[in-house]
Write an enzyme that holds these catalytic residues in place. Structure first.
Site, short mmCIF file in Angstrom:
data_model
loop_
_atom_site.label_atom_id
_atom_site.label_comp_id
_atom_site.label_asym_id
_atom_site.label_seq_id
_atom_site.Cartn_x
_atom_site.Cartn_y
_atom_site.Cartn_z
N GLU A 89 -47.69 -20.55 56.24
CA GLU A 89 -47.24 -20.03 57.52
C GLU A 89 -45.87 -19.41 57.30
O GLU A 89 -45.12 -19.84 56.43
CB GLU A 89 -47.20 -21.09 58.60
CG GLU A 89 -46.05 -22.05 58.48
CD GLU A 89 -46.02 -23.06 59.60
OE1 GLU A 89 -44.90 -23.37 60.04
OE2 GLU A 89 -47.07 -23.54 60.03
N TYR A 101 -46.54 -11.55 50.97
CA TYR A 101 -47.79 -12.29 51.06
C TYR A 101 -48.99 -11.34 51.16
O TYR A 101 -50.01 -11.56 50.53
CB TYR A 101 -47.75 -13.26 52.24
CG TYR A 101 -46.64 -14.28 52.12
CD1 TYR A 101 -46.27 -14.82 50.89
CD2 TYR A 101 -45.93 -14.71 53.24
CE1 TYR A 101 -45.25 -15.75 50.77
CE2 TYR A 101 -44.92 -15.64 53.13
CZ TYR A 101 -44.58 -16.15 51.90
OH TYR A 101 -43.57 -17.07 51.79
#
Length: 149
Positions: A89, A101
């Site tokens: 997260e 990411y």
């Protein structure tokens, strides 16, 4: 890096959120499922259980950002985790991390609305992301047949 070193670097890297304490790092590092990946001026802490690996935190000293340290740590994690899937997260306002990411194949799978507190600012969503990890070949010892063989 000691838990104190990790906490000091985390404090420098995460100025908008509550940094983790040395005691929190110390507790995490006693978990046999937690791995610490290190580079000069950066680290990643991961936890792998039941074919899933989670990036708990990734921190790079602010003076050493944009030098591929986070990229190297993320690559190492994804190549060495003994799991099928990776998840993490990240704060929705952390655009550099989101780009990193996504570069590594992570896709948004959900959100936690107003999850991160900000001093003197509105709360920020947590973006939940997942990626498939490379399949690993089972390593066989000489003279010991595989279960499929």
């Amino acid at each position: 890096m000691t838990p104190q070193d990790l906490a000091a670097l985390h404090r420098l890297a995460f100025t908008a959120e509550r940094p983790w304490s040395a005691a929190e790092f110390s507790d995490l590092l006693t978990d046999p499922h937690v791995a610490l990946l290190q580079r000069p001026q950066g680290f990643a802490l991961t936890r792998t259980v039941a074919q899933e690996s989670e990036l708990l935190t990734l921190a790079v000293h602010p003076d050493h950002r944009r030098r591929h340290i986070a990229d190297a740590l993320l690559t190492e994690w994804m190549q060495t985790a003994q799991a099928d899937h990776a998840f993490l997260e990240v704060a929705a306002d952390n655009h550099a991390a989101l780009a990193l990411y996504r570069k590594h194949g992570f896709a948004e799978t959900g959100r936690r609305t107003a999850y991160y507190r900000r001093a003197d600012a509105p709360r920020v969503d947590a973006v939940l992301m997942t990626a498939a990890l490379p399949r690993r070949q089972a390593v066989e010892s000489p003279g010991i047949p595989s279960k499929t063989g």
